[in-house]
Design an enzyme around this catalytic site. Structure first.
Site, short mmCIF file in Angstrom:
data_model
loop_
_atom_site.label_atom_id
_atom_site.label_comp_id
_atom_site.label_asym_id
_atom_site.label_seq_id
_atom_site.Cartn_x
_atom_site.Cartn_y
_atom_site.Cartn_z
N SER A 1 0.84 -1.20 0.00
CA SER A 1 0.00 0.00 0.00
C SER A 1 0.87 1.24 0.00
CB SER A 1 -0.90 0.02 1.24
OG SER A 1 -1.46 1.32 1.36
N HIS B 1 -1.20 -1.44 -4.27
CA HIS B 1 -2.46 -1.17 -3.57
C HIS B 1 -2.64 0.34 -3.35
CE1 HIS B 1 -5.81 -2.45 -0.96
NE2 HIS B 1 -5.46 -1.48 -0.13
N ASP C 1 -4.98 3.23 -1.73
CA ASP C 1 -6.01 3.48 -0.72
C ASP C 1 -6.64 4.85 -0.91
OD1 ASP C 1 -6.07 1.14 1.02
OD2 ASP C 1 -3.99 1.66 1.50
N MET D 1 -9.36 7.48 0.17
CA MET D 1 -10.18 7.81 1.35
C MET D 1 -10.80 9.19 1.19
SD MET D 1 -7.73 6.51 4.41
CE MET D 1 -6.78 4.98 4.29
N HIS E 1 -8.50 0.40 -3.77
CA HIS E 1 -9.38 0.17 -2.62
C HIS E 1 -10.11 1.46 -2.30
CE1 HIS E 1 -9.44 -0.88 2.01
NE2 HIS E 1 -10.66 -0.83 1.48
N MET F 1 -12.37 3.64 -0.26
CA MET F 1 -13.01 3.85 1.04
C MET F 1 -13.76 5.18 0.93
SD MET F 1 -9.78 2.54 3.26
CE MET F 1 -8.71 2.68 1.84
N MET G 1 -11.08 -6.83 5.66
CA MET G 1 -10.28 -5.83 6.41
C MET G 1 -9.84 -6.44 7.74
SD MET G 1 -9.94 -3.16 4.53
CE MET G 1 -9.02 -2.26 5.79
N PHE H 1 -6.38 4.29 8.38
CA PHE H 1 -4.99 4.64 8.68
C PHE H 1 -4.08 3.43 8.51
CE2 PHE H 1 -7.88 7.19 11.17
CZ PHE H 1 -7.48 8.48 10.84
N GLY H 2 -2.84 3.70 8.14
CA GLY H 2 -1.83 2.66 8.14
C GLY H 2 -1.28 2.48 9.55
N GLY H 3 -0.54 1.42 9.75
CA GLY H 3 0.18 1.22 10.99
C GLY H 3 -0.65 0.80 12.19
N ASP I 1 -6.08 -6.86 4.53
CA ASP I 1 -5.53 -5.51 4.52
C ASP I 1 -5.55 -4.92 5.93
OD1 ASP I 1 -4.84 -2.89 3.95
OD2 ASP I 1 -6.56 -2.50 2.63
#
Ligand code: DX5
Ligand code: ZN
Length: 227
Positions: free
Chosen positions: A10, A35, A37, A39, A68, A70, A139, A145-147, A175
């Site tokens: 991602s 990937h 993302d 948002m 993806h 969102m 999911m 958010f990442g991390g 993911d």
């Protein structure tokens, strides 16, 4: 579905000030897919990028752009993402009342169609659209958010989705919170495609290949494949 576990890094965790270079770096480092993302600050509490950015980075890799979404609503923007160069477009089951229509639209645009389900959404939500799907994205964190930390209860959901899919040619993607520690759990449960952001984009560009390799080796070991 695919013969080996695929890794889809991602770019959410990459350096946005040199996004095109990061896409090239991750391609060279052995990413199977890229990937993306998207948002909207509405469906999820964060804002990233849209079709214009995807179009700008499209020439930097020939690999599958795994998009993806969102965003809610998604339907008014599907054509724009297709035109920008997405190969696979995934919408959330929770993002609108007409999932079946969204999936038909994606396929009519000539793209692969995916549906994502949040950690609290039961897999039964997608039972009646299975024949319109190329991919199910389970999911493994709450999107935005990442991390974030991997949510263990999602492993059982991957197993149930795998059973639901039966003999259909539908890939299972996971993911969120995927690392060399969590990858074996989801792969053993049936995941085919692993999204990883922070676990891949750590260290300099030279480290990306090692990071991808570590996840791949852990995943393959979990299902008894030779690295
Ligand atoms: C979360 C995104 C993920 C995220 C994963 O909303 O959909 O793709 O970037 O990041 P990590 O791998 O850091 O959990
Ligand atoms: Zn994602």
């Amino acid at each position: 579905m695919p013969g080996k576990t695929l890794i889809s890094p991602s770019i959410l965790s990459s350096d946005f000030s040199k996004l095109g270079d990061e896409v090239e770096a991750i391609d060279r480092a052995g990413a199977d897919w890229i990937h993306l993302d998207v948002m909207d600050g509405h469906f999820v509490p964060n804002i990233t990028f849209g079709p214009q950015i995807i179009k700008a980075i499209r020439p930097r890799s020939k690999k599958r752009f795994d998009c993806h979404l969102m965003i809610a609503p998604a339907d008014p923007y599907l054509a724009a993402f297709a035109e920008a160069g997405a190969d696979l477009i995934t919408v959330h089951a929770e993002a609108g009342p007409h999932l079946d229509r969204s999936l038909q639209t994606i396929r009519n645009l000539g793209k692969k169609a995916g549906v994502a389900i949040n950690p609290a959404t039961p897999e039964i939500a997608i039972e009646h659209v299975l024949d319109r799907l190329d991919l199910v994205l389970v999911m493994t964190v709450n999107p935005g958010f990442g991390g974030q930390a991997f949510i263990p209860a999602t492993v059982e959901k991957v197993r149930r989705v795998k059973a639901m899919i039966g003999g259909r040619k539908i890939a299972i993607e996971v993911d969120g919170g995927i690392t060399r520690e969590t990858a074996p759990l989801v792969v053993a449960a049936g995941a085919d495609v692993l999204v990883a952001g922070s676990a891949v984009f750590t260290g300099d560009a030279g480290a990306y290949a090692r990071n991808i390799g570590a996840i791949r080796t852990a995943a393959d070991a979990a299902v008894g494949r030779m690295a």
